[in-house]
Write an enzyme that holds these catalytic residues in place. Sequence first.
Site, mmCIF file in Angstrom:
data_model
loop_
_atom_site.group_PDB
_atom_site.id
_atom_site.type_symbol
_atom_site.label_atom_id
_atom_site.label_comp_id
_atom_site.label_asym_id
_atom_site.label_seq_id
_atom_site.Cartn_x
_atom_site.Cartn_y
_atom_site.Cartn_z
ATOM 1 N N ASN A 102 0.851 -0.958 -0.067
ATOM 2 C CA ASN A 102 -0.094 -0.020 -0.065
ATOM 3 C C ASN A 102 0.897 1.199 -0.081
ATOM 4 O O ASN A 102 0.522 2.327 0.526
ATOM 5 C CB ASN A 102 -0.982 0.045 1.095
ATOM 6 C CG ASN A 102 -1.746 -1.254 1.398
ATOM 7 O OD1 ASN A 102 -2.341 -1.517 0.371
ATOM 8 N ND2 ASN A 102 -1.971 -1.793 2.551
ATOM 9 N N ARG A 103 2.129 1.156 -0.423
ATOM 10 C CA ARG A 103 2.970 2.469 -0.481
ATOM 11 C C ARG A 103 3.294 2.903 0.780
ATOM 12 O O ARG A 103 3.730 3.989 1.028
ATOM 13 C CB ARG A 103 2.683 3.357 -1.569
ATOM 14 C CG ARG A 103 2.165 2.973 -2.842
ATOM 15 C CD ARG A 103 3.779 2.230 -3.541
ATOM 16 N NE ARG A 103 3.363 2.045 -4.881
ATOM 17 C CZ ARG A 103 3.189 0.976 -5.473
ATOM 18 N NH1 ARG A 103 3.037 -0.145 -4.714
ATOM 19 N NH2 ARG A 103 3.286 0.569 -6.902
ATOM 20 N N LEU A 104 3.294 2.065 1.939
ATOM 21 C CA LEU A 104 3.564 2.407 3.326
ATOM 22 C C LEU A 104 4.808 2.044 3.657
ATOM 23 O O LEU A 104 5.185 1.015 4.482
ATOM 24 C CB LEU A 104 2.486 1.998 4.110
ATOM 25 C CG LEU A 104 1.302 2.458 4.154
ATOM 26 C CD1 LEU A 104 0.127 2.002 5.055
ATOM 27 C CD2 LEU A 104 1.052 4.065 4.269
#
Length: 216
Positions: free
Chosen positions: A194-196
């Site tokens: 989630n691009r975290l």
Amino acid sequence: MNKKLNTILLSRREYTIGKLRSYQLTYHPINLFKLWLKDAYQAKIPDLNMMSLGTVDQKNRPYQRIVLLKKIEQNKIIFFTNFKSRKAFHIQHNAHVSLLFIWNHINRQILFLGTAKKISRDKIVKYFYTRPRLSQISIWASKQSQKIPNRKILENKFKKFQKKFSNTYIPCPKFWGGYQVDIDTAEFWQGRCNRLHDRFLYKKINSKWKKMRVSP
């Protein structure tokens, strides 16, 4: 074609391979880098010592090119190049450089900022004679970054030096050598879902390393 290009540009994937936690950080960033190098080697990352070297010219325009990491000595990163190349003139004007490693197969990036300076002549010569003989000749044949009319001229120069050194050892040219980069900033990036992503920044302050997590 536009539809195909749009599909390419919109392609994406999730990064699920690993994590980077604060307890995994070493005191000195080079020590963590060495651990990551071993991971990259075990993962069979191709050309894992390729790094993007960033410099700026006299008008402060940024340039990047790929060079090869060849040594790590006393926590300094060493690469070799022609001292008459564009990158060398940039470093002569402004010794602050950036180095970026990208290992997409294991979702990792490492950024280093630091100051470059020439290494000793003894170290340059010692490394020169570890290179394959034809690679030694190519150094003599190429006036790196200089304009040439066509490839044939470069090939003919190579043949000329190949003949010249056919029955003798190849001297290490004085216009070629190495730089060591003394790191003052480092950032380790581990891709996450989630691009975290996990990002940790090292900064050298008063000769001591400070570490902090930064937002992706």
